[in-house]
Each structure stands twice: as C-alpha cells, then as structure tokens.
Design a protein around this motif. Structure first.
Motif, PDB file in Angstrom:
ATOM      1  N   UNK A  51      28.525 -86.235   3.648  1.00  0.00           N
ATOM      2  CA  UNK A  51      29.974 -86.290   3.540  1.00  0.00           C
ATOM      3  C   UNK A  51      30.502 -87.500   4.271  1.00  0.00           C
ATOM      4  N   UNK A  52      31.783 -87.718   4.142  1.00  0.00           N
ATOM      5  CA  UNK A  52      32.435 -88.826   4.828  1.00  0.00           C
ATOM      6  C   UNK A  52      33.154 -88.263   6.053  1.00  0.00           C
ATOM      7  N   UNK A  53      32.795 -88.698   7.268  1.00  0.00           N
ATOM      8  CA  UNK A  53      33.405 -88.118   8.457  1.00  0.00           C
ATOM      9  C   UNK A  53      34.864 -88.507   8.689  1.00  0.00           C
ATOM     10  N   UNK A  54      35.406 -89.408   7.864  1.00  0.00           N
ATOM     11  CA  UNK A  54      36.831 -89.745   7.975  1.00  0.00           C
ATOM     12  C   UNK A  54      37.674 -88.506   7.706  1.00  0.00           C
ATOM     13  N   UNK A  55      38.541 -88.148   8.630  1.00  0.00           N
ATOM     14  CA  UNK A  55      39.266 -86.870   8.560  1.00  0.00           C
ATOM     15  C   UNK A  55      40.754 -87.098   8.284  1.00  0.00           C
ATOM     16  N   UNK A  56      41.302 -86.319   7.350  1.00  0.00           N
ATOM     17  CA  UNK A  56      42.713 -86.441   6.979  1.00  0.00           C
ATOM     18  C   UNK A  56      43.343 -85.055   6.902  1.00  0.00           C
ATOM     19  N   UNK A  57      44.608 -84.954   7.303  1.00  0.00           N
ATOM     20  CA  UNK A  57      45.314 -83.693   7.099  1.00  0.00           C
ATOM     21  C   UNK A  57      45.759 -83.617   5.635  1.00  0.00           C
ATOM     22  N   UNK A  58      46.057 -82.414   5.197  1.00  0.00           N
ATOM     23  CA  UNK A  58      46.515 -82.225   3.826  1.00  0.00           C
ATOM     24  C   UNK A  58      47.843 -82.935   3.578  1.00  0.00           C
ATOM     25  N   UNK A  59      48.666 -82.975   4.599  1.00  0.00           N
ATOM     26  CA  UNK A  59      49.946 -83.676   4.463  1.00  0.00           C
ATOM     27  C   UNK A  59      49.725 -85.180   4.307  1.00  0.00           C
ATOM     28  N   UNK A  60      48.795 -85.742   5.056  1.00  0.00           N
ATOM     29  CA  UNK A  60      48.474 -87.166   4.932  1.00  0.00           C
ATOM     30  C   UNK A  60      47.950 -87.490   3.538  1.00  0.00           C
ATOM     31  N   UNK A  61      47.092 -86.607   3.013  1.00  0.00           N
ATOM     32  CA  UNK A  61      46.560 -86.819   1.670  1.00  0.00           C
ATOM     33  C   UNK A  61      47.689 -86.780   0.639  1.00  0.00           C
ATOM     34  N   UNK A  62      48.566 -85.804   0.754  1.00  0.00           N
ATOM     35  CA  UNK A  62      49.680 -85.683  -0.186  1.00  0.00           C
ATOM     36  C   UNK A  62      50.547 -86.934  -0.168  1.00  0.00           C
ATOM     37  N   UNK A  63      50.804 -87.460   1.012  1.00  0.00           N
ATOM     38  CA  UNK A  63      51.630 -88.663   1.126  1.00  0.00           C
ATOM     39  C   UNK A  63      50.949 -89.874   0.488  1.00  0.00           C
ATOM     40  N   UNK A  64      49.622 -89.979   0.632  1.00  0.00           N
ATOM     41  CA  UNK A  64      48.895 -91.083  -0.003  1.00  0.00           C
ATOM     42  C   UNK A  64      48.943 -90.962  -1.532  1.00  0.00           C
TER      43      UNK A  64
END
Length: 321
Positions: free
Chosen positions: A244-257
């Motif tokens: 996997x990719x250890x880069x971590x994002x919140x669901x809100x950050x993903x939605x904004x992207x």
C-alpha cells in the motif's frame, strides 16, 4: 528461449479492477495467462482489449468449485472487495474466500504451482495500532456486517499457512491496502469511486462521520508491481506482506481534492459512520521495502487525475449511447 521462459499463470478474479491490470502486465512479460472470473463484480470491459491475444484465455468459473488446469503460478484475487458487493450476499462472500482458497490451494498442490493470496488490510479491522505492521493481529468484530469479508480473508490466510506447514508449499500472502485507478467499478461504493462519480454527476458527496477518518491510497500500477515482486521471491518468503501507499489522507481531504479536479459544485453531505468502519488505515511497508525492494511511487496528486479522467470517459460513453 522465450517459450522456455514463458509461464502458465492463472489469475482468479482476472476481470476485476486489480486482476485485469495484472493480466495485462503478465501478458506484457510474455506469459500465458488464464483469467478466471464469474463476473459477479468483474467486468468484461476490463479485459476486452486483451481478447484476441493468443496467450490470453478467459474462463467463466466460480472458485467455490474446483478447477482443473495446468499452471505454474496462481494469483488468487477472486472475491468481492467493496462493502456494497461483499455484503450483498455475505454467505457467498465467505464461501468465496474460504472455499476459493481451499480449491486454489488444492490446484497448487496438485500442479506444484507457486500461489499468491490477495489478502486485505481489512484483516486488521478497526486498528488500535497505527500504522499497521504485519505483526499486528488486528481488531475485528467476528459477528459484524463486515465479518464475511474480514474473517473470510483471515481464514484464507490461515489455510495458506497451514498448507505451507503441512505440505511445504510455496505460498505468498499480500495484504492489500486501499487501491484505486482506472477500471474501478463505478458503483462499488468505495470512497474514491464514490466521490468521483458523485462529483461528476453533480450529486452530493457522501461523507461518513465528520470526514476525519483516514485512508492511504495506492495507485493500481504500484499495487500490481508489488504483487509481481512478491510472487517472484524465493521459497523462504511467504508474507504476509503489506502492500500500500503509506501517504495518509482524511476523507474530507480526499473529497476536496476530487471537487477541485472535477470542478464540481457538489456539496458535502454528512452521514452516520457505517458499522465497524475503521477510523484509521495506514500500512507499515518496511517489510515490502526490505524484502521486495518495493514502495509505492505514484502520489495521490498523480494518480487521482488519471482516475477522474477514466470515470469522465466512462460517463461520456454511457451518455453517447
């Protein structure tokens, strides 16, 4: 010489998201590939461009039943992998993981094939340890609505290691963390495909909880490379190994992207968290780095636009019909 080096490789779930990319890569390396799928979640469109290749064969088959073919390697990817699909028929999901593992291990034992099990980060459940190393035994609810998948995959791992101990078989176990990219099912309910489809169609983006729960997203090309490197290791390397990719994002950050990439006016709509939904998910990939010389190299900023473009084209094709 090329024919001598050519392997006969079976990919169960080969018409699925990751499986179709794996079939493509194996063919590019001049191997014979047998793609097995019952097309419950696998899609013919994922492998249509491979049909006609003389070294590619497709079998409609359910791994819950024995399969009799002659192969050198087996990648066992067959199983619905998104909550919407694996909770649709939970009994069948458990059967696919458990009976499927038994049947593929039996085939590997008979043919002497090396076999790789596509396990999952879901074996860690809702983790109390962060990030999750392979030594962590997990925090899984065995009677919850996700257990058909979580416990099915845990049982499959048990079977693989029991076959190793009892028959000294060449097994590999990969624990796959969230993977995304072209050929994801548009309605599989996974967060990346959900957010992109909702944004492109102008629907409200479904954000569970307050959006602070985190995931780590691995682009599919990196994942396939990791699986192939694990398969290429010697007898002493069994795993389980986190991929996997250890880069971590919140669901809100993903939605904004996603909103920025799609130039969408969709609003965020909060819903209650589903039962046993993990709050955090991040792989400890040091073992993959050490044993496979592998690490994910595609950032979310690189892979997400490619995935958005895939879904944009998919919608355009549907609307054009």
């Amino acid at each position: 010489m090329k024919d001598i080096l050519r392997k006969r490789i079976l990919v169960t779930g080969g018409a699925g998201f990751i499986g179709s990319h794996l079939c493509e890569r194996l063919l590019a390396q001049d191997h014979d590939v047998i793609c097995v799928d019952n097309f419950f979640t696998g899609r013919k469109a994922n492998i249509a461009h491979l049909i006609g290749n003389p070294f590619f064969e497709v079998l409609r088959h359910d791994v819950c039943f024995p399969l009799y073919v002659e192969v050198d390697e087996i990648y066992n990817l067959a199983c619905p992998a998104s909550p919407i699909h694996y909770q649709h028929d939970p009994v069948q999901t458990t059967k696919t993981s458990v009976h499927g593992a038994i049947n593929m291990l039996g085939l590997a034992k008979r043919t002497g094939a090396k076999i790789l099990q596509a396990s999952t980060s879901e074996v860690y459940g809702d983790p109390t340890l962060h990030p999750q190393p392979e030594s962590y035994w997990g925090n899984v609810n065995p009677v919850g609505s996700r257990a058909c998948y979580d416990e099915g995959k845990r049982c499959a791992e048990t079977l693989f290691f029991d076959y190793r101990r009892q028959y000294d078989m060449p097994i590999k176990v990969a624990r796959i963390f969230n993977t995304y990219g072209p050929r994801m099912h548009p309605h599989d309910g996974r967060v990346v495909s959900n957010f992109i489809m909702q944004a492109l169609e102008g629907e409200a983006i479904t954000l569970y909880g307050d959006g602070s729960q985190s995931r780590s997203f691995c682009y599919v090309d990196d994942m396939v490379e990791g699986l192939m490197r694990l398969m290429a290791t010697g007898h002493e390397v069994t795993g389980p190994i986190n991929l996997g990719n250890p880069g971590e994002f919140t669901m809100r950050e993903l939605a904004e992207q996603v909103l920025a990439l799609t130039d969408s006016d969709s609003r965020l709509e909060q819903h209650p968290l589903p039962e046993d939904d993990p709050k955090q998910r991040q792989p400890d990939t040091r073992l993959a780095n050490e044993l496979l010389g592998w690490q994910a190299t595609t950032t979310l900023a690189e892979g997400l636009p490619r995935t958005v473009e895939y879904f944009r084209n998919l919608l355009a094709q549907v609307e054009g019909k």
